[in-house]
Design a protein around this motif. Structure first.
Motif, PDB file in Angstrom:
ATOM      1  N   VAL A  74     -40.359   4.655  -9.781  1.00  0.00           N
ATOM      2  CA  VAL A  74     -38.822   4.296 -10.273  1.00  0.00           C
ATOM      3  C   VAL A  74     -38.479   3.088 -10.181  1.00  0.00           C
ATOM      4  O   VAL A  74     -38.146   2.424 -11.099  1.00  0.00           O
ATOM      5  N   LEU A  75     -39.248   2.250  -9.503  1.00  0.00           N
ATOM      6  CA  LEU A  75     -38.776   0.716  -9.331  1.00  0.00           C
ATOM      7  C   LEU A  75     -39.641   0.022 -10.710  1.00  0.00           C
ATOM      8  O   LEU A  75     -39.114  -0.842 -11.175  1.00  0.00           O
ATOM      9  N   GLN A 324     -27.397   0.468 -13.582  1.00  0.00           N
ATOM     10  CA  GLN A 324     -28.570   1.235 -13.709  1.00  0.00           C
ATOM     11  C   GLN A 324     -29.541   1.438 -12.769  1.00  0.00           C
ATOM     12  O   GLN A 324     -30.031   2.627 -12.666  1.00  0.00           O
ATOM     13  N   PHE A 325     -29.519   0.434 -11.598  1.00  0.00           N
ATOM     14  CA  PHE A 325     -30.337   0.534 -10.553  1.00  0.00           C
ATOM     15  C   PHE A 325     -30.020   1.814  -9.694  1.00  0.00           C
ATOM     16  O   PHE A 325     -30.899   2.679  -9.494  1.00  0.00           O
ATOM     17  N   LYS A 330     -30.261   7.657  -8.376  1.00  0.00           N
ATOM     18  CA  LYS A 330     -29.675   9.358  -8.384  1.00  0.00           C
ATOM     19  C   LYS A 330     -30.416  10.240  -8.979  1.00  0.00           C
ATOM     20  O   LYS A 330     -30.440  11.302  -8.661  1.00  0.00           O
ATOM     21  N   ASN A 331     -30.834   9.939 -10.348  1.00  0.00           N
ATOM     22  CA  ASN A 331     -31.465  10.860 -11.080  1.00  0.00           C
ATOM     23  C   ASN A 331     -32.810  11.098 -10.491  1.00  0.00           C
ATOM     24  O   ASN A 331     -33.335  12.311 -10.761  1.00  0.00           O
ATOM     25  N   ALA A 335     -30.800   8.823  -4.088  1.00  0.00           N
ATOM     26  CA  ALA A 335     -29.625   8.120  -3.663  1.00  0.00           C
ATOM     27  C   ALA A 335     -29.285   8.199  -2.385  1.00  0.00           C
ATOM     28  O   ALA A 335     -29.471   9.593  -1.701  1.00  0.00           O
ATOM     29  N   ARG A 336     -28.990   7.305  -1.703  1.00  0.00           N
ATOM     30  CA  ARG A 336     -28.610   7.338  -0.240  1.00  0.00           C
ATOM     31  C   ARG A 336     -27.570   6.545   0.256  1.00  0.00           C
ATOM     32  O   ARG A 336     -27.411   5.506  -0.526  1.00  0.00           O
TER      33      ARG A 336
END
Length: 336
Positions: A74-75, A324-325, A330-331, A335-336
């Motif tokens: 993801v990163l 966007q990050f 989330k996608n 996400a937390r």
């Protein structure tokens, strides 16, 4: 005479003894050192070997291989995104415009004329045009070279940080993006926080001193104007403190974001969401910069217009990167 080796009586004709030893040879030359008994424990001396000294060798340390997790993917996708690439390009272009604007400063006489043409008639007697012109001339001549060198060092390192992060994230053979770029960004965020805080405090202190000096003098018929200026300076001090607080909060949240992203790139743990406060401040800064472009064009010339427009675009991109990050986290269900 007798033989010193075997004790026999030597011949009278001077011939050597029957043991074939010369009588004139010194006794110490025939001395042989006895064999040390500790070297003859059931084995020939020449085959004896010392045991290897294993304890003298330092322990070999192997690098710890961290597991690759979905967080790394993801990163990498975020830092290799087109939005991050546009930000890196625009930052480099903005740095180029900064250097050009520093190499071609505006004539101080033009700046003084623009300032005096917008001042009230009563205030034109307070500030001397000659003193203002001299101050601007000295400032430009003394800071041009230093400003360019400082921009090349600080701006060049920041541009390198963007490109290092993007190139390492774009490289398919590397499982995780490098953290060197984020480290450079964090260091400059800390420096920026300290410098801007000091500058804000200094400006507020000077404004207070100037306001106290104005309030302690008698200006006769200009007392009403001086009262207005004094109130304006007090308001400027309060505004400066408010801006300072927001800048401290902004830079602290940026540093927290960079630390979280760097730790996630090193460990593969899920990073925290980026602060929406940072995105809001970026959009507000973009709006303020947009309206200041025209003032800079009038005061310093049209050479500042490209610099101002790229600064506006950069602030907008910073805010979009924050959004966007969070969206990518989330996608990915992180996400937390």
């Amino acid at each position: 005479m007798y033989c010193t080796n075997c004790g026999r009586k030597l011949p009278e004709d001077g011939s050597p003894c029957v043991c074939r030893r010369q009588p004139a040879q010194p006794e110490q030359q025939t001395y042989t050192q006895p064999v040390q008994p500790q070297q003859n424990y059931g084995a020939p001396t020449q085959n004896f070997q010392m045991p290897p000294q294993y304890y003298a060798q330092p322990p070999v340390q192997y690098p710890v291989q961290r597991p690759i997790t979905p967080v790394h993917g993801v990163l990498k996708s975020f830092f290799a995104s087109p939005l991050f690439l546009v930000t890196a390009i625009l930052f480099s272009v903005n740095l180029l415009f900064q250097i050009i604007a520093s190499l071609f400063p505006q004539d101080p006489a033009y700046i003084v004329n623009q300032i005096y043409s917008n001042l009230p008639y009563e205030m034109q007697f307070i500030i001397s045009p000659g003193d203002l012109y001299s101050a601007l001339s000295d400032a430009q001549s003394g800071t041009t070279v230093g400003t360019v060198i400082g921009m090349l060092i600080t701006g060049g390192l920041m541009a390198a940080a963007y490109w290092i992060t993007y190139i390492s994230a774009k490289n398919p053979s590397v499982p995780a993006a490098k953290t060197a770029g984020l480290t450079i960004m964090k260091v400059f965020s800390i420096i920026n926080l300290v410098v801007m805080s000091f500058a804000e405090v200094l400006c507020v202190v000077l404004a207070v001193i100037f306001g106290v000096a104005l309030a302690g003098n008698d200006y006769g018929y200009m007392d009403e104007m001086m009262s207005v200026i004094f109130v304006f300076l007090i308001a400027a001090c309060i505004f400066g403190f408010v801006v300072l607080i927001f800048e401290i909060i902004y830079e602290a949240k940026v540093i927290k974001m960079l630390n979280s992203a760097k730790n996630a790139m090193l460990t593969g743990m899920v990073p925290n969401k980026a602060s929406i406060f940072v995105a809001v401040i970026c959009f507000i800064s973009a709006a303020v910069s947009f309206f200041s472009v025209f003032g800079d064009a009038v005061l310093y010339g049209w050479i500042r217009v490209p610099l101002g427009l790229t600064s506006v675009a950069l602030n907008v991109l910073y805010g979009l990167l924050v959004l966007q990050f969070n969206k990518m986290l989330k996608n990915a269900g992180m996400a937390r």
